[in-house]
Design an enzyme around this catalytic site. Structure first.
Site, short mmCIF file in Angstrom:
data_model
loop_
_atom_site.label_atom_id
_atom_site.label_comp_id
_atom_site.label_asym_id
_atom_site.label_seq_id
_atom_site.Cartn_x
_atom_site.Cartn_y
_atom_site.Cartn_z
N LEU A 94 0.82 -1.21 0.00
CA LEU A 94 0.00 0.00 0.00
C LEU A 94 0.86 1.27 0.00
O LEU A 94 2.05 1.21 0.30
CB LEU A 94 -0.93 -0.04 1.22
CG LEU A 94 -1.92 -1.23 1.22
CD1 LEU A 94 -2.53 -1.44 2.59
CD2 LEU A 94 -3.00 -1.02 0.16
N PRO A 95 0.26 2.42 -0.32
CA PRO A 95 1.05 3.63 -0.58
C PRO A 95 1.75 4.31 0.59
O PRO A 95 2.86 4.83 0.43
CB PRO A 95 0.02 4.60 -1.20
CG PRO A 95 -1.09 3.74 -1.69
CD PRO A 95 -1.14 2.61 -0.73
N THR A 123 6.19 0.59 1.93
CA THR A 123 7.30 1.35 2.52
C THR A 123 6.70 2.30 3.54
O THR A 123 6.04 3.27 3.19
CB THR A 123 8.10 2.13 1.47
OG1 THR A 123 8.60 1.21 0.49
CG2 THR A 123 9.28 2.86 2.11
N LYS A 198 15.09 -0.47 3.79
CA LYS A 198 14.40 0.04 2.60
C LYS A 198 14.51 1.55 2.48
O LYS A 198 14.74 2.09 1.39
CB LYS A 198 12.92 -0.38 2.64
CG LYS A 198 12.07 0.17 1.49
CD LYS A 198 12.54 -0.32 0.13
CE LYS A 198 11.79 0.35 -1.01
NZ LYS A 198 10.38 -0.04 -1.10
N LYS A 273 7.53 10.74 -0.66
CA LYS A 273 7.07 10.23 0.64
C LYS A 273 8.17 9.46 1.35
O LYS A 273 8.42 9.63 2.54
CB LYS A 273 5.84 9.34 0.41
CG LYS A 273 5.27 8.69 1.67
CD LYS A 273 5.78 7.28 1.90
CE LYS A 273 5.33 6.33 0.82
NZ LYS A 273 5.79 4.93 1.08
#
Length: 326
Positions: A94-95, A123, A198, A273
């Site tokens: 998901l975003p 992430t 990440k 983001k």
């Protein structure tokens, strides 16, 4: 019993059993797997799970995305809570923090199966990972973070790198499933360490894409052919993923988003983001990130110009215009 004293019927049965056992290696054991989030990455990852023989239960707010997976054999759900109850593993892709947090609240509101393992490959911040792990474990199930690297090409080709945060036992429990979607599954440590890896990787990716874009633009403006210079970079010390696999100049890498007017791929909004999350982690750990901070400002400026939905390699397209500025 040796093979010499087996009857033909017994030998045939033994051989079939051996073949079935071998066919289940690498995660192709027909597990029930839930997948929430069927975007550019998630749809390809889910497709590879189907190819590996798993039974997919999927959810996405996009009807076309769900229909695409249904056509490949997946079962589509209207509620993630029902999806989770029918799944041995649930993978979320998901975003951002807010959507991930809300999705898990909704998915686990009515309780969870104690044998289900939830795997978040989004992430998000390490802090949210720890919060979700505490919440899910408190309900009796297991939760780990396993973000990915490799981009859409890696998702398509099942060559992603997974960075796993959790216990050794949890890592071993999910490894075979993740191997259906990736070629390198690395245990990074405790909960949140997958996300730590990440965020550092994506910060470096953003910096390198800007560097490749600057160098390619400078070379072209001096009269060098873009393909010739790309060949030089990729056989020299400047070589990196952004130059070789995902070159931002149209015509250099046939499969790169640059050839599709920077459509698809990894959006500028998402890299922005991620850089914001990296900045937060840097602040909390008192770590200097001068180039990371500058990269964040560059990508923020692209979002302000309305390019948030374009692939993050669109930074080259802006650089080649004389009035580009941070």
């Amino acid at each position: 019993m040796s093979l010499r004293v087996m009857s033909p019927a017994m030998l045939s049965a033994w051989s079939q059993t051996l073949v079935r056992a071998m066919s289940t290696q690498g995660g192709s054991g027909g597990k029930n797997i839930g997948f929430v989030g069927l975007g550019n990455m998630g749809a390809n990852m889910a497709s590879n799970l189907i190819k590996a023989g798993h039974k997919l239960h999927v959810y996405d707010i996009s009807k076309p995305a769900c229909e695409g997976l249904a056509a490949k054999g997946a079962t589509v759900y209207a509620k993630t809570s029902e999806l989770a109850k029918n799944s041995d593993f649930v993978i979320t892709m998901l975003p951002n923090n807010a959507i991930v947090d809300a999705s898990y609240d909704e998915m686990t509101a009515d309780g969870v199966n104690k044998d289900t393992i939830f795997i978040d490959s989004s992430t998000i911040s390490p802090e949210l990972v720890k919060s979700l792990q505490k919440k899910i474990s408190g309900k009796g199930a297991r939760f780990i973070d396993a973000p990915v690297s490799g981009g859409v090409p890696g998702a398509e080709q099942a060559t992603l790198t997974f960075m796993v945060g959790g216990t050794e036992a949890e890592y071993q429990a999910v490894k075979a499933v993740l191997e259906c979607m990736g070629k390198r599954i690395t245990h990074c440590g405790v909960y949140g360490m997958g996300q730590a890896a990440k965020l550092c990787n994506n910060m470096m990716l953003a910096i390198s894409m800007i560097g490749v874009s600057e160098a390619m633009n400078l070379a072209v403006r001096q009269g060098l052919d873009a393909n010739v210079f790309a060949e030089i970079i990729n056989s020299s010390t400047g070589r990196c993923w952004a130059s070789e696999i995902y070159n931002p100049v149209p015509g250099v890498c046939p499969t790169a988003p640059a050839n599709r007017d920077y459509a698809g791929g990894f959006s500028t909004a998402l890299i922005t983001k991620d850089l914001g999350l990296a900045s937060g982690v840097a602040n909390s750990s008192n770590s200097p990130i001068p180039l990371g901070s500058l990269a964040h400002k560059v990508y923020q400026s692209l979002c302000e110009k309305g390019l948030g939905n374009k692939d993050f390699s669109v930074v080259y397209d802006l650089m080649k215009k004389e009035k580009f500025g941070i």
